[in-house]
Design a protein around this motif. Sequence first.
Motif, mmCIF file in Angstrom:
data_model
loop_
_atom_site.group_PDB
_atom_site.id
_atom_site.type_symbol
_atom_site.label_atom_id
_atom_site.label_comp_id
_atom_site.label_asym_id
_atom_site.label_seq_id
_atom_site.Cartn_x
_atom_site.Cartn_y
_atom_site.Cartn_z
ATOM 1 N N ASP A 130 -23.204 5.280 39.629
ATOM 2 C CA ASP A 130 -22.294 4.142 39.579
ATOM 3 C C ASP A 130 -21.176 4.335 40.595
ATOM 4 O O ASP A 130 -20.979 5.436 41.123
ATOM 5 N N HIS A 131 -20.449 3.271 40.831
ATOM 6 C CA HIS A 131 -19.301 3.344 41.738
ATOM 7 C C HIS A 131 -17.988 3.420 40.975
ATOM 8 O O HIS A 131 -16.919 3.236 41.558
ATOM 9 N N TYR A 132 -18.066 3.677 39.690
ATOM 10 C CA TYR A 132 -16.859 3.734 38.872
ATOM 11 C C TYR A 132 -16.846 5.003 38.029
ATOM 12 O O TYR A 132 -17.882 5.667 37.843
ATOM 13 N N LYS A 188 -20.154 7.820 42.094
ATOM 14 C CA LYS A 188 -21.180 8.322 43.009
ATOM 15 C C LYS A 188 -21.667 9.724 42.634
ATOM 16 O O LYS A 188 -21.935 10.553 43.498
ATOM 17 N N TRP A 189 -21.797 9.958 41.338
ATOM 18 C CA TRP A 189 -22.499 11.130 40.829
ATOM 19 C C TRP A 189 -23.705 10.617 40.048
ATOM 20 O O TRP A 189 -23.563 9.836 39.100
ATOM 21 N N GLY A 190 -24.891 11.032 40.462
ATOM 22 C CA GLY A 190 -26.092 10.617 39.767
ATOM 23 C C GLY A 190 -26.137 11.195 38.362
ATOM 24 O O GLY A 190 -25.792 12.355 38.155
ATOM 25 N N HIS A 191 -26.570 10.396 37.393
ATOM 26 C CA HIS A 191 -26.703 10.884 36.029
ATOM 27 C C HIS A 191 -27.909 10.226 35.362
ATOM 28 O O HIS A 191 -28.239 9.073 35.618
ATOM 29 N N HIS A 192 -28.552 11.024 34.521
ATOM 30 C CA HIS A 192 -29.759 10.574 33.826
ATOM 31 C C HIS A 192 -29.712 11.130 32.411
ATOM 32 O O HIS A 192 -29.804 12.344 32.207
ATOM 33 N N GLY A 193 -29.526 10.232 31.447
ATOM 34 C CA GLY A 193 -29.394 10.659 30.059
ATOM 35 C C GLY A 193 -30.582 10.220 29.231
ATOM 36 O O GLY A 193 -30.906 9.030 29.180
ATOM 37 N N VAL A 194 -31.235 11.169 28.583
ATOM 38 C CA VAL A 194 -32.432 10.889 27.784
ATOM 39 C C VAL A 194 -32.156 11.247 26.327
ATOM 40 O O VAL A 194 -31.713 12.362 26.026
ATOM 41 N N SER A 195 -32.418 10.304 25.445
ATOM 42 C CA SER A 195 -32.193 10.537 24.019
ATOM 43 C C SER A 195 -33.156 11.589 23.483
ATOM 44 O O SER A 195 -34.358 11.560 23.771
ATOM 45 N N LEU A 196 -32.630 12.493 22.676
ATOM 46 C CA LEU A 196 -33.454 13.538 22.049
ATOM 47 C C LEU A 196 -33.716 13.240 20.583
ATOM 48 O O LEU A 196 -34.460 13.982 19.933
ATOM 49 N N THR A 197 -33.109 12.163 20.069
ATOM 50 C CA THR A 197 -33.264 11.817 18.658
ATOM 51 C C THR A 197 -33.428 10.309 18.509
ATOM 52 O O THR A 197 -33.182 9.550 19.447
ATOM 53 N N ASP A 198 -33.815 9.883 17.309
ATOM 54 C CA ASP A 198 -33.993 8.453 17.047
ATOM 55 C C ASP A 198 -32.698 7.764 16.614
ATOM 56 O O ASP A 198 -32.715 6.565 16.314
ATOM 57 N N ASP A 199 -31.605 8.514 16.564
ATOM 58 C CA ASP A 199 -30.328 7.915 16.148
ATOM 59 C C ASP A 199 -29.267 8.085 17.232
ATOM 60 O O ASP A 199 -28.083 8.216 16.948
ATOM 61 N N CYS A 200 -29.686 8.056 18.485
ATOM 62 C CA CYS A 200 -28.788 8.361 19.599
ATOM 63 C C CYS A 200 -27.914 7.152 19.930
ATOM 64 O O CYS A 200 -28.411 6.082 20.292
ATOM 65 N N MET A 201 -26.605 7.335 19.802
ATOM 66 C CA MET A 201 -25.652 6.308 20.198
ATOM 67 C C MET A 201 -24.648 6.919 21.172
ATOM 68 O O MET A 201 -24.079 7.978 20.890
#
Length: 390
Positions: A130-132, A188-201
Amino acid sequence: MLNFGNITLDVFLKDYWQKKPLLIKNAFPNFVSPISAEELAGLSLEDEVESRIVIQKGNQDYELKSGPFDENFYGTLPEQNWTLLVQGMDRLIPDVGTLLEQFDFIPQWRLDDIMISYATTGGNVGPHFDHYDVFLLQAAGKRNWKLTSQDCELSNYIEGVDLRLMERFVVEDDYICETGDLLYVPPKWGHHGVSLTDDCMTWSIGYRTYKGLELWDSFGDYLAENNAFQTLYQDPNWQDSASGEITEGSWQQAKSLLQSALQDEDTLKRWFGRFATQLDQGAAQQLPEPLSEDEQSDIETLIDVLREAEGIVRDPVCRFAYLNEDRNVTLYINSAIWQDFDATPEFLQLLANQRRILQEDLTPHLDHAGNQKLLADLWQLQFFEILDAE
């Protein structure tokens, strides 16, 4: 304010803000989300709520769907690998908006909104940048975040995908975030978030970003709106110039003229106060309805009510800010220079600095006539809510 753990706020602002990421473990101890996944899904059914669902179908195969959604739609989703995102949650749910008080170490006018996502196991929105600035609060469940500073360029996108996803993603940091953890990611930092559970908020506290061209265009619009900057272009000395030549002196004259506008600090301040508090189109449509003539009360009645109230809380859509020049305070609200009715400088600053003003802070200002008139004006517009004393 949030718990910064092993560092101080000063260190964060000096060494991390807009420079590099920081994971703060247990920044919000014992955090409990005031909204459930079911309630979030319910909001996504409403026309006035901005919502999206991202489904990962393959390694680099993502599908983006935009709300509002039909209730039956959720029954068609796969068991895993999808994410629901709802924007502007701080404006929709007051208990969500109170979290912003924990982030007042950055001026309020820099904030954009809080987006909340719910994800099943494997749910993600793909590797992106993102740019923010953004703080990512893990509100429930677990999420794996991978970060990179490399290849965060517009040319590094996967073609043929609904989302702007990074094709090359060289992992530099790898974190597991649990409930109460906070991850700060600068622009401008790449990030990739993957949920590890079925209740991820995950709550995303995002900040506004300003491109230079956006500032330039906005300043030009402000000058035009106010019929300002009418100074005429002056020719240079035309000696020894050819009839078709644009000489250095000619474009230097244009440069000097433009620079003269930027040297007018009073105009720049007035413009930037309006620019910093402007509402986006979605927020402007969510402004409260002003009181009708029949609903209005006289100033004396309003002040009597305020003396007995617990306090007042600003409408979450409104954006307040001020300029302070030798105790000459100018109040800005929603991209307008606000009439202050000769309110006291201390009261103007209080209104802009605190979203929620409790009785003990409000009472000392209620006897001043200018403060009363300003409160009556804001109340008529419903820019604040009165908190009833229990």
